[in-house]
Write a protein that holds these residues in place. Structure first.
Motif, short mmCIF file in Angstrom:
data_model
loop_
_atom_site.label_atom_id
_atom_site.label_comp_id
_atom_site.label_asym_id
_atom_site.label_seq_id
_atom_site.Cartn_x
_atom_site.Cartn_y
_atom_site.Cartn_z
N ARG A 1 7.84 -3.37 17.84
CA ARG A 1 7.30 -2.15 18.42
C ARG A 1 6.54 -2.49 19.69
NH1 ARG A 1 4.84 1.28 13.27
NH2 ARG A 1 6.73 1.25 11.99
N VAL A 2 6.21 -1.45 20.44
CA VAL A 2 5.39 -1.65 21.63
C VAL A 2 4.02 -2.18 21.19
CG1 VAL A 2 4.26 -0.51 23.57
CG2 VAL A 2 6.59 0.13 22.93
N GLY A 3 3.59 -3.28 21.82
CA GLY A 3 2.33 -3.92 21.47
C GLY A 3 2.50 -5.15 20.61
N ASP A 4 3.71 -5.40 20.08
CA ASP A 4 3.95 -6.60 19.27
C ASP A 4 4.06 -7.84 20.14
OD1 ASP A 4 3.86 -5.12 17.01
OD2 ASP A 4 6.00 -5.23 16.54
N TRP A 5 3.72 -8.97 19.56
CA TRP A 5 3.85 -10.27 20.21
C TRP A 5 5.16 -10.88 19.73
CZ3 TRP A 5 0.24 -14.96 18.75
CH2 TRP A 5 0.66 -16.09 19.46
N ILE A 6 6.10 -11.08 20.65
CA ILE A 6 7.41 -11.58 20.27
C ILE A 6 7.76 -12.81 21.11
CG2 ILE A 6 8.20 -9.28 19.63
CD1 ILE A 6 9.93 -9.29 22.18
N GLN A 7 8.71 -13.58 20.60
CA GLN A 7 9.29 -14.70 21.32
C GLN A 7 10.80 -14.52 21.35
OE1 GLN A 7 8.00 -18.30 19.40
NE2 GLN A 7 5.93 -18.21 20.24
N ILE A 8 11.37 -14.55 22.57
CA ILE A 8 12.80 -14.39 22.75
C ILE A 8 13.26 -15.34 23.83
CG2 ILE A 8 12.36 -12.44 24.28
CD1 ILE A 8 15.45 -12.88 22.05
N GLY B 1 5.55 -13.08 24.78
CA GLY B 1 4.55 -12.16 25.30
C GLY B 1 4.47 -10.89 24.49
N ILE B 2 3.81 -9.89 25.07
CA ILE B 2 3.56 -8.61 24.42
C ILE B 2 4.58 -7.59 24.91
CG2 ILE B 2 1.85 -6.83 23.96
CD1 ILE B 2 1.14 -9.58 22.85
N VAL B 3 5.17 -6.85 23.98
CA VAL B 3 6.12 -5.81 24.34
C VAL B 3 5.35 -4.63 24.94
CG1 VAL B 3 7.87 -4.21 23.48
CG2 VAL B 3 7.68 -6.50 22.50
N LYS B 4 5.70 -4.30 26.19
CA LYS B 4 5.04 -3.21 26.89
C LYS B 4 5.85 -1.91 26.87
CE LYS B 4 1.22 -5.11 28.11
NZ LYS B 4 -0.05 -4.60 27.54
N ILE C 1 8.48 -7.17 28.76
CA ILE C 1 7.55 -8.09 28.09
C ILE C 1 6.54 -8.58 29.12
CG2 ILE C 1 7.32 -10.26 26.83
CD1 ILE C 1 10.15 -9.92 25.85
N GLN C 2 5.27 -8.54 28.76
CA GLN C 2 4.23 -9.13 29.59
C GLN C 2 3.86 -10.48 29.01
OE1 GLN C 2 0.67 -6.80 30.00
NE2 GLN C 2 -0.28 -8.21 31.46
N THR C 3 4.15 -11.54 29.75
CA THR C 3 3.88 -12.89 29.27
C THR C 3 2.39 -13.19 29.39
OG1 THR C 3 4.22 -13.97 31.41
CG2 THR C 3 6.17 -13.56 30.05
N PHE C 4 2.00 -14.35 28.83
CA PHE C 4 0.59 -14.72 28.87
C PHE C 4 0.22 -15.35 30.21
CE2 PHE C 4 1.91 -14.83 24.40
CZ PHE C 4 1.07 -13.85 23.92
N SER C 5 1.19 -15.48 31.10
CA SER C 5 0.91 -15.85 32.48
C SER C 5 0.84 -14.61 33.36
CB SER C 5 2.01 -16.79 33.01
OG SER C 5 2.06 -17.98 32.25
N THR D 1 -2.87 -12.43 18.08
CA THR D 1 -2.63 -12.38 19.52
C THR D 1 -2.79 -13.79 20.05
OG1 THR D 1 -4.95 -11.94 20.06
CG2 THR D 1 -3.53 -10.02 19.67
N ARG D 2 -2.35 -13.99 21.28
CA ARG D 2 -2.50 -15.32 21.86
C ARG D 2 -3.96 -15.70 22.01
NH1 ARG D 2 0.69 -19.60 22.22
NH2 ARG D 2 2.38 -18.56 23.34
N ARG D 3 -4.81 -14.74 22.36
CA ARG D 3 -6.23 -15.04 22.50
C ARG D 3 -6.85 -15.44 21.18
NH1 ARG D 3 -9.29 -17.23 25.62
NH2 ARG D 3 -8.30 -16.02 27.30
N ARG D 4 -6.49 -14.75 20.08
CA ARG D 4 -7.04 -15.12 18.77
C ARG D 4 -6.51 -16.49 18.33
NH1 ARG D 4 -6.30 -9.44 17.99
NH2 ARG D 4 -8.30 -8.42 17.60
N GLU D 5 -5.28 -16.80 18.66
CA GLU D 5 -4.75 -18.13 18.33
C GLU D 5 -5.52 -19.21 19.08
OE1 GLU D 5 -0.68 -20.80 18.61
OE2 GLU D 5 -0.89 -18.94 19.76
N TRP D 6 -5.74 -18.98 20.38
CA TRP D 6 -6.49 -19.97 21.16
C TRP D 6 -7.90 -20.14 20.62
CZ3 TRP D 6 -4.72 -17.48 26.40
CH2 TRP D 6 -3.43 -17.91 26.69
N ASP D 7 -8.56 -19.04 20.30
CA ASP D 7 -9.93 -19.12 19.77
C ASP D 7 -9.97 -19.88 18.45
OD1 ASP D 7 -10.78 -17.70 21.95
OD2 ASP D 7 -10.86 -15.76 20.92
#
Length: 385
Positions: A214-221, A226-229, A238-242, A328-334
């Motif tokens: 869904r929109v807002g999910d974190w996916i890898q393809i 990144g996050i589905v926009k 997809i908005q990547t973490f860069s 989320t990527r931020r929570r994983e990093w933290d």
């Protein structure tokens, strides 16, 4: 007495019954009276439209929304027809209505065709309203996503409109065979000219019904994470973490391995740490688990665990496994940063060494000569001519 007549299936229908000519002669024989009557007619039409709203509200309260809408539409059609007829009577132009009736109404079969056409259009309109509102309710309950609701709107509206058009053409005796043949030929030409676009569109419908994300999910393809926009019929944004915005065609998504990291609302984070070969492995595992317990960035359930992963070149490699919620990527990093800091501090406190990479070299057999330890081989002499 002269009266305007129209025919319906051969039966004459008067457009000015007996009281109408008398009223026109007595009260509507001057422009001033006609203008006053027109203003009064406009006021009555406005009041009638307001009465239609009240009628709709009462029918909705008693019979439901759809019956209320039908009642309002029928009332609106009646008010318009009555207003047009009254206006023609006021200005004494009922002959114009006679021309329209003669042009529209020919025989009884034509009347039936016209009535069926109006009924089909009305039913199609009400059905579209009903389907769209049902989709809105599903979206409010999170049963469908915004993208799915938009696609469903268009598909439902086009499908109902096509069905209604087919019925109307059939009622009026239009042969649909040639239309279907022409539509098939056009579809074949378009399919050959835009194969990739059609593949992406069909894949969009597959994603619509399978709902892998869904929109807002974190996916890898493929190479993107990144996050589905946004999700459209043709591609997924997809908005990547860069902070890059990547458009991935939907057919690429359906043909590739897809990982949805947000689907289960939790994610396991794995962190490797090495310990010296002289260290008690069980004690090191226990210290690592105790170090990360209680961290705010890590879930307490499932419990953190440490396993001995393998023998590395310079250490015994341990793997810490912890879980984070709403990933989320931020929570994983933290979580990763907090865990590494806590383990490093706990190992330093307990005297557990995290070894540097090192390599031990040893000679086999008699070894090999080193400068000062044995004779060196002399270079061959070169004869001078």
């Amino acid at each position: 007495m002269c009266a305007d007549l129209a025919t319906t299936g051969g039966v004459p229908v008067t457009l000015r019954p007996d009281p109408v000519p008398e009223i026109q002669q007595a009260y509507l024989n001057t422009p001033g009276a006609q203008l006053f009557a027109t203003m009064l007619l406009v006021a009555l039409v406005v009041l009638s439209l307001k009465s239609g709203r009240r009628l709709e509200a009462r029918l909705m309260d008693r019979y439901g929304r759809h019956i209320g809408e039908v009642g309002r539409i029928v009332w609106l059609l009646f008010v318009i027809a009555a207003g047009v007829y009254a206006f023609s009577v006021i200005w004494q132009v009922t002959f114009f209505l006679e021309v329209i009736v003669d042009a529209v109404v020919i025989d009884r079969w034509t009347v039936i065709q016209q009535l069926v056409t109006v009924a089909v259009v009305l039913i199609a309109y009400l059905l579209i309203r009903f389907v769209n509102r049902s989709i809105d309710k599903l979206q409010q309950t999170s049963s469908v996503t915004r993208h799915q609701s938009e696609v469903a709107y268009h598909v439902a509206d086009v499908g109902i409109a096509l069905a209604a058009g087919t019925v109307i053409l059939t009622v009026w005796g239009v042969d649909l065979t040639n239309i279907f043949i022409g539509a098939g030929a056009i579809t074949a030409i378009v399919g050959l000219a835009a194969r990739e676009t059609l593949a992406a569109m069909l894949a969009g419908f597959v994603l619509l019904f399978s709902r892998p994300f869904r929109v807002g999910d974190w996916i890898q393809i493929k190479d993107h994470s990144g996050i589905v926009k946004d999700v459209t019929i043709f591609n997924t944004k997809i908005q990547t973490f860069s902070d890059e915005h990547v458009l991935v065609p939907n057919d690429i998504i359906t043909e590739s391995d897809l990982t949805n990291l947000s689907r289960n609302n939790q994610l396991r984070v794995e962190i490797e740490v090495g310990i010296d070969y002289d260290t008690d492995v069980n004690r090191a595992r226990r210290v690592a688990v105790e170090a990360v317990e209680g961290l705010d960035s890590i879930k307490s359930s499932p419990d953190p665990e440490v396993v001995a992963k393998r023998f590395a070149d310079s250490s015994i490699l341990l793997e810490l496994r912890v879980w984070i919620g709403d990933p989320t990527r931020r929570r994983e990093w933290d979580a990763r940063t907090d865990a590494i800091e806590a383990i490093k501090e706990a190992f330093d406190r307990e005297g557990i060494t995290i070894p540097y990479p090192q390599r031990v070299q040893s000679a086999r057999g008699e070894g090999f000569p080193i400068d000062g330890d044995g004779p060196r081989e002399q270079p061959p002499e070169v004869e001078n001519d």
